[in-house]
Design an enzyme around this catalytic site. Structure first.
Site, short mmCIF file in Angstrom:
data_model
loop_
_atom_site.label_atom_id
_atom_site.label_comp_id
_atom_site.label_asym_id
_atom_site.label_seq_id
_atom_site.Cartn_x
_atom_site.Cartn_y
_atom_site.Cartn_z
N LYS A 114 0.82 -1.21 0.00
CA LYS A 114 0.00 0.00 0.00
C LYS A 114 0.86 1.27 0.00
O LYS A 114 0.41 2.32 -0.44
CB LYS A 114 -0.92 0.02 1.23
C1 LIG Z 1 -4.46 -4.63 0.70
C2 LIG Z 1 -3.67 -5.87 0.67
C3 LIG Z 1 -3.98 -6.91 -0.23
C4 LIG Z 1 -5.16 -6.84 -1.16
O1 LIG Z 1 -4.99 -5.84 -2.15
P1 LIG Z 1 -6.27 -5.32 -2.95
O2 LIG Z 1 -5.77 -4.21 -3.80
O3 LIG Z 1 -7.26 -4.86 -1.92
O4 LIG Z 1 -6.80 -6.46 -3.74
C5 LIG Z 1 -3.15 -8.01 -0.23
N1 LIG Z 1 -2.11 -8.13 0.62
C6 LIG Z 1 -1.81 -7.16 1.51
C7 LIG Z 1 -0.67 -7.37 2.44
C8 LIG Z 1 -2.57 -6.00 1.56
O5 LIG Z 1 -2.27 -5.05 2.44
#
Ligand SMILES: *Cc1c(COP(=O)(O)O)cnc(C)c1O
Length: 462
Positions: free
Chosen positions: A112
């Protein structure tokens, strides 16, 4: 470059306005009116460039004239300077033609950070120029919240309120949200699950009085600027492995569909992607839907990979918009049906989805077993989200096409599950080693729209 809503009833916006708005006023999600193309030569020319320069070239066509080239380059440089790895998104090899894309070298150890650090700098630049302020409200299953707070803390034109499900995030995730001491970032522990948090944030956006009075903005994965920031590492990793001359595939641990949708955009821009594989945990609404069983909500079951514990996957609306040939009326109708539990996907749209996406599901036992077996096979210690994806990638990969599996978090973010599976307690990187000693600041709050809006109105710092 204009941005349009998936539901067709909101005004067209520039990149900057779509970014500052988040959710469209008709309840839809913004998408670019046209997806820009990179030619074979444009993509070939990315070989050997820094991550920052790749980011500039991949995102530039989406920005329009909202930022000058000089401004945009400086924003990108600031966004990634806090990463703990010179390559930003390094690739490691797991097996013949199977690669792990490490997306966890940012300040909060999850992918993120790639989008959030950039969006923090973009918001600051845009708001400063406008002499404006906003209130950011976001729901998180763990990683978005800390990434947002880390990206916006200390900025004086923004307050950030993050709703997370009380008791359902890992201790590291919680501490990353409750320990920043800056007055403009606020952690809210909601008595509910992630879908409740997400629903309350949507409710706030649909309460136009509240929305306008606090100048509400969203940075959840529905924010188109976040999706676009994630397109970059599809290009950087594919080019490292021989694109555009050679096709590659990706497997993505998926929850809200933001990350994998960025892969779809990369493909539409011209990146030769063979398979885009959606990997889910036991909360498998996406896998069921992509297997032709319709899109029907179940109960969210807490798992070892909590950042994927969702039933309603908000960015899937964007995938549906393209699968339904950009028919915003059809999308609006499906989203209405979703309020009553779910919907079936039409045959034509199902064909379009299967042309783009494959899918698979990983159980809890398989997640633990994969952490253990991958450690033995390659020496890599996976976090549970990465393990969900590696297991599904192994079911889909072909000998002749490189498979790139996205490692979305550092194993130290989920130490209990990793230790359970492997016997190894993954240490935090040195820059965060004192996380357990920092004091926490959090408000526990009911899953109630009025209570939340009241709390936000009273606690805005500006
Ligand atoms: C947010 C997240 C996901 C999922 O990603 P999306 O874009 O919501 O599909 C997978 N792994 C981790 C560690 C995340 O923080």
């Amino acid at each position: 470059m204009k941005y349009i809503s998936t539901r067709g009833q909101a005004p067209e916006l520039t990149f900057e306005d779509a970014m500052l708005t988040g959710l469209a006023r008709d309840g839809g999600l913004y998408v670019p009116a046209e997806i820009p193309q990179l030619s074979h030569d444009d993509i070939a020319a990315l070989a050997g460039l820094s991550y920052e320069e790749t980011a500039f070239r991949v995102m530039r066509p989406f920005i329009g004239d909202c930022f000058t080239d000089e401004e945009f380059r400086a924003i990108i440089d600031r966004a990634y300077q806090g990463f703990g790895h010179a390559a930003r998104a390094p690739l490691k090899q797991l097996a013949p033609n199977h690669f792990l894309l490490e997306l966890f070298h940012g300040p909060t150890l999850a992918f993120k950070d790639f989008a959030m650090q950039l969006i923090g700098q973009l918001f600051q630049a845009a708001l400063e120029r406008r002499g404006d302020r906003v209130t950011i409200a976001g729901a998180t299953s763990g990683d978005t919240g800390s990434a947002a707070m880390e990206a916006f803390r200390g900025l004086n034109n923004v307050d950030v309120f993050i709703l997370y499900p009380h008791g359902r995030v890992s201790e590291v995730q919680r501490r990353q949200m409750t320990t920043p001491q800056d007055a403009n970032v606020h952690a809210l522990a909601v008595d509910g699950d992630f879908d409740d948090c997400q629903a309350r944030v949507k409710d706030m956006f649909n309460d136009f009085d509240f929305r306008d009075s606090v100048k509400l903005a969203g940075v959840n994965s529905i924010n188109i600027a976040r999706v676009l920031a994630q397109v970059v590492y599809y290009f950087s990793s594919a080019v490292s492995l021989g694109a555009p001359q050679r096709k590659v595939s990706f497997t993505v641990p998926t929850g809200n569909f933001g990350d994998i949708f960025a892969g779809f955009i990369a493909k539409q821009m011209g990146l030769p992607i063979d398979q885009l594989v959606v990997a889910t945990n036991q909360n498998d609404i996406l896998h069921r839907c992509l297997s032709g069983q319709g899109y029907y909500k179940g109960d969210t079951r807490p798992s070892l990979s909590p950042s994927m514990d969702i039933q309603v996957s908000s960015n899937f609306e964007r995938a549906l918009f393209y699968a339904y040939d950009q028919d915003s009326g059809a999308v609006a109708q499906l989203m209405d049906e979703l309020k009553n539990g779910g919907f079936d996907v039409s045959q034509g749209a199902m064909e379009a989805l299967s042309e783009t996406y494959a899918s698979g599901r990983t159980s809890e036992e398989e997640t633990l077993a994969t952490i253990k077996s991958e450690l033995a096979a390659s020496g890599e210690l996976l976090c549970p989200h990465g393990a969900v994806a590696v297991k599904v990638a192994n079911e889909h990969r072909k000998a002749e096409v490189p498979m790139i599996t996205l490692a979305t978090a550092h194993p130290a973010k989920f130490p209990a599950a990793v230790e359970d599976a492997s016997g190894i307690h993954p240490p935090l990187p040195p820059r965060m080693a004192d996380l357990y000693e920092r004091s926490e600041r959090v408000t526990r709050i009911a899953n109630d729209l009025a209570a939340l809006e009241d709390h936000i109105r009273k606690n805005i710092t500006h």
